[in-house]
Design an enzyme around this catalytic site. Structure first.
Site: not given
Length: 389
Positions: A86, A335
């Site tokens: 991430c 995301h």
């Protein structure tokens, strides 16, 4: 000692499910927007850095930086792809930043991108889970949501926070996301609606968990001399910090989560010569509501155990003392793994230019902050920005 690398151009696609676009399409769209915003042509770009976490898994494509370079007209300029779960987008910008500071390049195009809708949700979950130890943890039933839920439970037990207290993070983010035309989840919700949404992993409800997303975002970084001569609004990266932490969800403690952010943020503050009280806008990684609270505390905006109270009191709203995630954050924007860190940069810079397409903070900030963490707690990249008149 402060550093000064200009953010000359920014661009991004809408976040959402783009069945009609490929990963290549998203990268090219964002890259072209950033170059156009910078007033540069492909021949003016010295290097391309692409942040992409999992194109081989999601799209059956690899070597995607070369793919983007070809379609953006950047050949024969050098290109490279990086991956850090991430935190991928933040690390991509770090590579470009180091190249400019070292004197190898004067301009760099950084693109963060992920196309996650090419696979079903269960396959996507498996791909994401393998950013941790898939063989040790995922095959034993531990996913990212369940791992984060464990330290959310620890936080609640230690500091007396309730599920309703944590839900205020989702309420705030969805309020601003509903006003951000580039966000994926554009709806408002109440605390009651958050608590009524199903558990993803107790105590985290559906509205407190980010969606998988397709998107790309891009920034053009440049040498200070180019920024000064551009005639554009002057926004610089003046401090940065990077760090690593635990790799395993099963052993990730609250202290690990604070330290993962606190160490690089302190490094970035020291490099920039400022403190948290001077930050006028911040984008803090929040794939889950608890991560925004921990990030607020590690960034110095609230004492440990008090971050959720700052949110409840409105202190992180656009007109509060510490505006955080006025974009809607990852909870609302979505995301797109490789693009999350670069989108943070875009959103902070647009706020500091007074050009954010959603809710603009009332006072144009002089200083900004972005925090991009990745993995269970394995990497964190922070940037401090300054607007110079």
């Amino acid at each position: 000692m402060p550093i000064r690398v200009g953010v000359l151009g920014v661009g991004k696609t809408k976040h959402g499910t783009h069945y009609d676009k490929s990963l290549r399409d998203l990268m090219v769209e964002a890259g072209r927007k950033a170059m156009a915003d910078a007033g540069l042509e492909p021949r003016d770009i010295d290097v391309l850095v692409v942040g992409n976490a999992a194109s081989l898994g999601f799209n059956m494509e690899n070597n995607v930086s070369a793919l983007a370079a070809d379609h953006l007209g950047l050949v024969p300029k050098p290109n490279v792809r990086c991956e850090a779960a991430c935190g991928t987008g933040g690390w991509a910008a770090q590579i470009a930043l180091m190249g400019i500071l070292a004197g190898f390049y004067r301009t760099a195009l950084v693109i963060g991108a992920e196309k996650m809708s090419d696979v079903t949700t269960d396959v996507g979950t498996t791909i994401i889970a393998n950013s941790a130890d898939g063989k040790e943890e995922y095959f034993s039933g531990l996913t990212f949501p369940s791992g984060v839920a464990m330290y959310a439970t620890r936080y609640m037990a230690r500091f007396g926070a309730t599920e309703a207290d944590l839900a205020h993070v989702a309420v705030k983010n969805h309020y601003y996301g509903a006003r951000n035309p580039d966000a994926q989840l554009r709806f408002e919700c109440t605390v009651e609606e958050v608590l009524k949404s199903p558990y993803v992993a107790k105590p985290l409800h559906l509205y407190e968990v980010c969606p998988m997303t397709d998107a790309a975002s891009a920034v053009v970084l440049c040498h200070e001399d180019i920024m000064k001569a551009s005639g554009k609004k002057q926004v610089y990266i003046i401090g940065t910090g990077v760090g690593s932490g635990t790799f395993y969800n099963s052993t990730d403690q609250l202290e690990d989560n604070w330290a993962l952010v606190e160490r690089p943020v302190k490094q970035a503050y020291a490099m920039a010569g400022i403190g948290p009280e001077q930050i006028g806008i911040a984008e803090i990684y929040n794939a889950f509501s608890i991560q925004e609270i921990l990030g607020i505390e590690a960034a110095g905006f609230a004492p440990y155990g008090q971050g959720y109270k700052l949110v409840m009191e409105g202190g992180t709203h656009h007109d509060g003392k510490h505006p955080v995630n006025i974009s809607g954050g990852v909870l609302s924007k979505g995301h797109p793994l490789g693009a999350t860190g670069t989108t943070e940069i875009v959103d902070v810079v647009q706020q500091m230019r007074g050009e954010f397409p959603g809710v603009q903070v009332p006072k144009i900030p002089e200083f900004g902050l972005s925090i991009n963490r990745g993995g269970p707690g394995s990497v964190c990249v922070c940037y401090v920005y300054q607007r110079v008149l």
